[in-house]
Design a protein around this motif. Sequence first.
Motif, PDB file in Angstrom:
ATOM      1  N   UNK A 286       4.683  11.742  -0.977  1.00 59.89           N
ATOM      2  CA  UNK A 286       4.875  10.298  -0.896  1.00 59.89           C
ATOM      3  C   UNK A 286       5.629   9.952   0.379  1.00 59.89           C
ATOM      4  N   UNK A 287       5.182   8.921   1.064  1.00 61.28           N
ATOM      5  CA  UNK A 287       5.750   8.662   2.376  1.00 61.28           C
ATOM      6  C   UNK A 287       5.925   7.168   2.620  1.00 61.28           C
ATOM      7  N   UNK A 288       6.290   6.417   1.596  1.00 61.66           N
ATOM      8  CA  UNK A 288       6.660   5.023   1.783  1.00 61.66           C
ATOM      9  C   UNK A 288       5.505   4.048   1.615  1.00 61.66           C
ATOM     10  N   UNK A 289       5.720   2.843   2.110  1.00 63.67           N
ATOM     11  CA  UNK A 289       4.800   1.729   1.844  1.00 63.67           C
ATOM     12  C   UNK A 289       4.646   0.853   3.072  1.00 63.67           C
ATOM     13  N   UNK A 290       3.523   0.144   3.119  1.00 63.77           N
ATOM     14  CA  UNK A 290       3.367  -0.969   4.070  1.00 63.77           C
ATOM     15  C   UNK A 290       2.890  -2.192   3.287  1.00 63.77           C
ATOM     16  N   UNK A 291       3.277  -3.388   3.765  1.00 66.10           N
ATOM     17  CA  UNK A 291       2.697  -4.617   3.237  1.00 66.10           C
ATOM     18  C   UNK A 291       1.177  -4.554   3.377  1.00 66.10           C
TER      19      UNK A 291
ATOM     20  N   UNK B  14       0.862  -1.187   0.000  1.00 66.30           N
ATOM     21  CA  UNK B  14       0.000   0.000   0.000  1.00 66.30           C
ATOM     22  C   UNK B  14       0.891   1.228   0.000  1.00 66.30           C
ATOM     23  N   UNK B  15       0.639   2.131  -0.928  1.00 64.38           N
ATOM     24  CA  UNK B  15       1.391   3.382  -0.984  1.00 64.38           C
ATOM     25  C   UNK B  15       0.812   4.366   0.043  1.00 64.38           C
ATOM     26  N   UNK B  16       1.703   5.080   0.727  1.00 59.78           N
ATOM     27  CA  UNK B  16       1.297   6.046   1.749  1.00 59.78           C
ATOM     28  C   UNK B  16       1.673   7.456   1.320  1.00 59.78           C
ATOM     29  N   UNK B  17       0.851   8.418   1.727  1.00 61.48           N
ATOM     30  CA  UNK B  17       1.204   9.824   1.555  1.00 61.48           C
ATOM     31  C   UNK B  17       1.054  10.520   2.902  1.00 61.48           C
ATOM     32  N   UNK B  18       1.810  11.569   3.068  1.00 62.46           N
ATOM     33  CA  UNK B  18       1.742  12.346   4.299  1.00 62.46           C
ATOM     34  C   UNK B  18       1.281  13.749   3.939  1.00 62.46           C
ATOM     35  N   UNK B  19       0.266  14.242   4.654  1.00 57.20           N
ATOM     36  CA  UNK B  19      -0.310  15.544   4.317  1.00 57.20           C
ATOM     37  C   UNK B  19       0.321  16.625   5.178  1.00 57.20           C
ATOM     38  N   UNK B  20       0.858  17.656   4.531  1.00 58.72           N
ATOM     39  CA  UNK B  20       1.439  18.769   5.270  1.00 58.72           C
ATOM     40  C   UNK B  20       1.372  20.021   4.409  1.00 58.72           C
ATOM     41  N   UNK B  21       0.960  21.127   5.009  1.00 60.65           N
ATOM     42  CA  UNK B  21       0.926  22.415   4.315  1.00 60.65           C
ATOM     43  C   UNK B  21       0.196  22.337   2.969  1.00 60.65           C
TER      44      UNK B  21
END
Length: 178
Positions: free
Chosen positions: A131-136, A119-126
């Motif tokens: 893009x903020x990495x992945x988890x199984x 699963x692709x992760x994103x991090x919300x800021x400003x």
Amino acid sequence: MAHVIEKAPTGRAKCRGCGGKIAALELRFGERLPNPFADGEMTHWFHLDCAAFKRPAPFLEALAATSERLLDAERLESEARRGVAHRRLPRIAGAERSPSGRAQCRSCREPIAKDDWRIALVFYEDGRFAPSGYVHVRCSRAYFETADILPRLQRFAPDLRDEHLKEIEQELGPSAPE
Ligand SMILES: [Zn+2]
Ligand SMILES: [Zn+2]
């Protein structure tokens, strides 16, 4: 100005959540943010689903205040509430088979093997999603505190086919009450 839900006057705006076009006359969510380049505010537009999934708190504010009639307000509200309760859920930005073995899972810290579902992760800021990495996929319950995430994966990975979704569902494991 308050966040808003309104009909899109044209089909020109792009959704900040998925990058897709928002069709003319479709209801859309607008998040008001301070304009970093000038006095006043700017508005970030989202599809309603993308807003419920990725910007749950401001979306709920707009939902409570709107006089527009949403066809599936209950579903959207419940997804948004889950995103507030489980604060990592809004980071979900899609699912894919890992193209290489280089990424590390942000949950278990093990490498994600080539061809494993991730699963692709994103991090919300400003006002931006970075893009903020992945988890199984199989680490979803540990990372998100829930494995009830299939609608989010489908929203942000619209190319997933039925057989992919079956594999992903198996890795997610049985849905447990939260
Ligand atoms: Zn969208
Ligand atoms: Zn993992």
